[in-house]
Design an enzyme around this catalytic site. Structure first.
Site, PDB file in Angstrom:
ATOM      1  N   LEU A   1     -24.021  -1.926  -1.412  1.00  0.00           N
ATOM      2  CA  LEU A   1     -24.881  -2.377  -0.321  1.00  0.00           C
ATOM      3  C   LEU A   1     -24.858  -1.362   0.823  1.00  0.00           C
ATOM      4  O   LEU A   1     -25.061  -1.709   1.975  1.00  0.00           O
ATOM      5  CB  LEU A   1     -24.419  -3.749   0.187  1.00  0.00           C
ATOM      6  CG  LEU A   1     -24.680  -4.923  -0.755  1.00  0.00           C
ATOM      7  CD1 LEU A   1     -23.925  -6.162  -0.296  1.00  0.00           C
ATOM      8  CD2 LEU A   1     -26.178  -5.225  -0.849  1.00  0.00           C
TER       9      LEU A   1
ATOM     10  N   TYR B   1       0.841  -1.200   0.000  1.00  0.00           N
ATOM     11  CA  TYR B   1       0.000   0.000   0.000  1.00  0.00           C
ATOM     12  C   TYR B   1       0.878   1.253   0.000  1.00  0.00           C
ATOM     13  O   TYR B   1       1.651   1.484   0.939  1.00  0.00           O
ATOM     14  CB  TYR B   1      -0.927   0.035   1.207  1.00  0.00           C
ATOM     15  CG  TYR B   1      -1.933  -1.103   1.283  1.00  0.00           C
ATOM     16  CD1 TYR B   1      -2.205  -1.923   0.184  1.00  0.00           C
ATOM     17  CD2 TYR B   1      -2.615  -1.367   2.464  1.00  0.00           C
ATOM     18  CE1 TYR B   1      -3.123  -2.956   0.262  1.00  0.00           C
ATOM     19  CE2 TYR B   1      -3.547  -2.401   2.549  1.00  0.00           C
ATOM     20  CZ  TYR B   1      -3.793  -3.196   1.454  1.00  0.00           C
ATOM     21  OH  TYR B   1      -4.699  -4.219   1.544  1.00  0.00           O
TER      22      TYR B   1
ATOM     23  N   LYS C   1     -18.375  -2.547  -2.717  1.00  0.00           N
ATOM     24  CA  LYS C   1     -18.029  -1.272  -3.366  1.00  0.00           C
ATOM     25  C   LYS C   1     -19.097  -0.202  -3.145  1.00  0.00           C
ATOM     26  O   LYS C   1     -19.297   0.669  -3.988  1.00  0.00           O
ATOM     27  CB  LYS C   1     -17.790  -1.468  -4.868  1.00  0.00           C
ATOM     28  CG  LYS C   1     -16.682  -2.454  -5.189  1.00  0.00           C
ATOM     29  CD  LYS C   1     -16.491  -2.593  -6.683  1.00  0.00           C
ATOM     30  CE  LYS C   1     -15.366  -3.571  -7.010  1.00  0.00           C
ATOM     31  NZ  LYS C   1     -15.178  -3.752  -8.460  1.00  0.00           N
ATOM     32  N   GLY C   2     -19.786  -0.283  -2.015  1.00  0.00           N
ATOM     33  CA  GLY C   2     -20.823   0.708  -1.702  1.00  0.00           C
ATOM     34  C   GLY C   2     -22.178   0.386  -2.290  1.00  0.00           C
ATOM     35  O   GLY C   2     -23.148   1.111  -2.064  1.00  0.00           O
TER      36      GLY C   2
END
Length: 306
Positions: free
Chosen positions: A205, A51, A202-203
């Site tokens: 839900l 990362y 990925k948003g």
């Protein structure tokens, strides 16, 4: 927040884990996000050496160095990267895993990593060699426990059979029920924790599902096309009985006995608060749990099967 045992280890992690990949490079902002998560009862932070090519670990190490005892720290390795050229290649060799762990310890400013994961994996890897590295790191006290992050059932199966892993990070949500086919049962049967990522898909839900499905799912998601996604999530919302979509999605994933913790990413304090304000003290009723299954596809892994 409830704490759950990680596999057979002596580590206990909060039901929600802060995934740190989206923290960004602003140290002050990252500190606010992590501090908010810890204040909300989260004790588990998840990062990886790749990362921001090590910078994410450096930022986390600086932020938590004075409260290391309050944090369960997970990081991952296997992507042999260059901070200078910003490229990488897959390298699960014993030599690299040992080297990567020691470099992560320096960046994180700590003497030990609580949970160390292989960041991927294939059946072509020298799996026995990777396991040997993990066991030696554990024996040396540099890591407390280890596991893998994978969505490949055949790789997961190999590590379950050959190693003493305590956890597997995998993608799991109401829209991605692939782990339910066999992987979750295998982990549960072997007292290995499932660490679920992507619980909000990925948003799609989340509270903002319409906006996210429109923006992010033009080509669909797994075996759903965009129209099916919108209809499915609308059906889920209709079953919610007033429960916020985030809460419903998180509770569904936690309902499976194999799942120990759910990892969510956050780039703002507001996102941390939105997920941690969810009441996880009670699960879904069995009736609602089954109805949610009826509204969603029972996806299966198409590749890398055992």
């Amino acid at each position: 927040m409830k704490m759950n045992q990680l596999g057979k280890s002596d580590i206990y992690v909060s039901e929600l884990t802060l995934g740190c990949m989206s923290l960004g490079q602003d140290k002050n902002k990252a500190k606010e996000i992590i501090s908010t998560a810890l204040a909300q009862g989260i004790n588990h932070l998840d990062t990886a050496d790749l990362y921001d090519f090590g910078l994410n670990e450096e930022i986390i190490g600086e932020i938590i160095k004075d409260r290391r005892q309050d944090v369960i720290l997970t990081t991952k390795a296997g992507n042999h990267f260059s901070k200078e050229t910003k490229d990488w290649f897959w390298d699960p060799s014993k030599e690299y895993i040992m080297q990567a762990a020691k470099e992560s310890l320096k960046r994180l400013q700590t003497d030990y990593i609580d949970f160390f994961m292989l960041h991927g994996g294939t059946m072509e890897d020298p799996i026995d060699e990777t396991i040997e590295a993990m066991e030696e790191l554990k024996k040396a006290g540099l890591i407390r426990a280890y596991g893998i992050s994978s969505i490949r059932p055949n790789v997961i199966d190999a590590y379950v059979r050959k190693s003493s892993i305590d956890g597997v990070m995998l993608q799991y949500s109401l829209l991605d029920r692939r782990p339910e086919e066999s992987v979750l049962k295998q982990l549960d049967d072997n007292n290995i924790s499932a660490i679920a990522r992507g619980p909000l898909a990925k948003g799609m839900l989340s509270t903002y599902y319409k906006e996210n499905i429109t923006k992010k799912a033009a080509k669909g998601f797994l075996d759903y096309n965009q129209t099916e996604l919108l209809q499915t999530v609308e059906n889920i919302a209709a079953l919610s009985e007033g429960m916020p979509m985030n809460e419903l999605a998180l509770k569904y994933v936690l309902q499976h006995p194999a799942v120990t913790t759910i990892t969510f990413g956050a780039s703002t304090i507001e996102q941390v608060i939105e997920n941690t304000k969810v009441d996880l003290t009670t699960g879904l009723s069995e009736e609602m749990y089954e109805k949610l299954k009826e509204q969603t596809k029972r996806n299966i892994y198409e590749q890398h099967r055992v």
